[in-house]
Design a protein around this motif. Sequence first.
Motif, PDB file in Angstrom:
ATOM      1  N   ALA A 384     -84.660 -52.260  -4.237  1.00 60.10           N
ATOM      2  CA  ALA A 384     -84.112 -53.250  -5.243  1.00 60.10           C
ATOM      3  C   ALA A 384     -85.249 -52.277  -6.515  1.00 60.10           C
ATOM      4  N   GLY A 385     -85.976 -51.863  -6.373  1.00 57.52           N
ATOM      5  CA  GLY A 385     -86.515 -50.965  -7.431  1.00 57.52           C
ATOM      6  C   GLY A 385     -88.028 -50.911  -7.025  1.00 57.52           C
ATOM      7  N   CYS A 389     -89.221 -53.755  -9.882  1.00 55.52           N
ATOM      8  CA  CYS A 389     -88.773 -54.667 -10.413  1.00 55.52           C
ATOM      9  C   CYS A 389     -88.835 -56.357 -10.724  1.00 55.52           C
ATOM     10  N   CYS A 432     -84.736 -49.686 -17.309  1.00 56.97           N
ATOM     11  CA  CYS A 432     -84.860 -49.789 -15.837  1.00 56.97           C
ATOM     12  C   CYS A 432     -84.076 -49.856 -14.719  1.00 56.97           C
ATOM     13  N   ARG A 436     -83.179 -46.915 -12.566  1.00 57.00           N
ATOM     14  CA  ARG A 436     -83.014 -47.099 -11.450  1.00 57.00           C
ATOM     15  C   ARG A 436     -81.351 -46.592 -10.356  1.00 57.00           C
ATOM     16  N   TYR A 591     -77.083 -58.755  -8.891  1.00 60.50           N
ATOM     17  CA  TYR A 591     -77.534 -57.786  -8.392  1.00 60.50           C
ATOM     18  C   TYR A 591     -79.125 -58.709  -7.839  1.00 60.50           C
ATOM     19  N   PHE A 592     -79.483 -59.536  -7.980  1.00 62.15           N
ATOM     20  CA  PHE A 592     -80.899 -59.907  -7.290  1.00 62.15           C
ATOM     21  C   PHE A 592     -80.224 -61.562  -6.436  1.00 62.15           C
TER      22      PHE A 592
END
Length: 625
Positions: A384-385, A389, A432, A436, A591-592
């Motif tokens: 996720a980064g 993140c 970001c 990513r 996304y999250f």
Amino acid sequence: MHLSSICSFLPAFINCFFFNVFCLESDFSLKGDYLLGGLFALHEVQHATPLSSPEAIQCLRYTFSKSGYQMLQVMRFAIEEINNSTTLLPNVSLGYEIFDHCTDSKNFHSVFSFISNNGLIKSKEKLNNYQPKVIALTGPYGSTSTIAIAPLITMDVIPLVNYGASSYALSNKRMYPSFIRTIIHLTLINCNSTFSHSIKVPFSNCSVECKEGFSREPNGYHSCCFLCKKCPHNSYVNYSCEYFKQSMTKQVFYQSVLKFTINNSRLPWHNNGPVPFSNCSVECKEGFSREPNGYHSCCFLCKKCPHNSYVNYSWDPYTCSPCAESEWSDEGSTTCKNRSVVYLEVTEILSIIVMASATCLIILLIAIFCLFAHNYNTPVVKSAGGSMCFLMLACLIMSTISVFFFFGKPSSVFCILRNVAFAFFFTIFLSCMAVRSFQIVCVFKIAAKFPNIHSIWVKHNGQWLFVGFFSVIHLISCILWMTVSTPKPSRDSSTFKDLTILSCEMGNTATVSVVVFIVWFLGFLCLLFSYMGRDLPKNYNEAKSITFSLILYNMSWIVYFTTFLILKSKYIQLVNAMTQLSSIYGILFSYFIPKSYIIIFQPQKNTAAYFQTSIQNYTQTISRT
């Protein structure tokens, strides 16, 4: 009469009457808001001398006239009384210009001075545009002198008020439309021996009234100056005093009380119609101002006052005065009403719903932040980064907090936090997200073909340089936005006639455009890199989620700008807040939330072996193709 005026008048009168003192130059003129003209024979030309060539007459060469000087002082005294009075013409001062009118045929320079405008006489000027030096004129004495100058004065419709011209020719209103005279023709005093007392008229005369049975024997030039002589037996006396028949300058001042009553029903009008209206224009209706039409103040056009203006007849009936910014009025109003001030209040139902939704969003973001921190070393968090993140989640939390500043009375701080803060933090999040997406594509597709570029990117922390570069660029643009034209509260009083809408101005269009361009450019990069990684392993393939979230973001803002152009009310700020929330909710759930679901409910997929298997399957698929 004021004592000061009497004291200044009596010495001048006594000096002239008894000591034959000539007038001073200051006696002939006085400045004022409005000028009156006077023509008095201060000198009398008994025998005119024939001239062989044209020349201006010099009145000082001739015999001084005490009666003319008396009339001059009467005019000065009357004007001083008016100027010193608090009830007669308040806040207005009268002035005068007086000339010595010693001859009927050679004093035209004074008349030309009266009818001139700034020293010029325009013969073809329209009356409604022409304003002479004086507004009215009195004198000269006598019909011959008056008839000589009357055509020049009355052609400009200047009132010529005369006290000694009795000619019937001057009654012709077509030739002399503005000529007025003040002569009282005849006052009779009759007495008869059958009456037990005499009749007395209240005026001052030369002689005392004769007793009953006495007749009058003329004594001097004036008809009211006489000696009383006893009448013979069985006779009566009928005597009269013709007042104002002779020269006004040779008569003594008088006081007369006369009352006239006119029975309008006995007056026949044209075609037996009603009494003609005496004004030039009919009075305007309520809410209409007077627009001057011509020279006279009684001639005007009625003009309806537009919206947000009013006419105050007691103050200025000729002007439609604008209402204050906090007031409004309909067309044709005489007063203004207070506007209702509206803004998006905290206590409104819709405001409470949006703020509750923002609160839930913040709680979810904080919960995911804690979840990712607890599972920091797991493959899902790293995909996720990793550490980036957390910066993304922090920026989303700060962007959500800015929504609360849309509610309540706008202030300078609220306007900055609701717009500038959201734009800055959301731009950092997009940078970001873009880096990513690029980094995943770089690992799987660019590293094998360009290993040197990939090593430089990894060695110098290219992802943080990218984020830092766009963050600094966007910070500078936000500072310019706040410096050139700071977002500040605005009052919209034009959309609704009775409302004032409080909102925030976005500021300078150029600086706002730069900020919006950076945001949309980063969004475009996210879509581009996501599309390039559409065939990556499932655990790293975020093309669908990023594409969905950015499409929702763009659609939300398109809806907002469309609504902004169409809807003009306080609820446009509510739409703005909902647009920001929808952008963040779209990213959160696309996304999250899926990654959080794997961490909580599918821990078997959050292992290094599972991710390694996915990478191997992707490598085999690529090698086959």
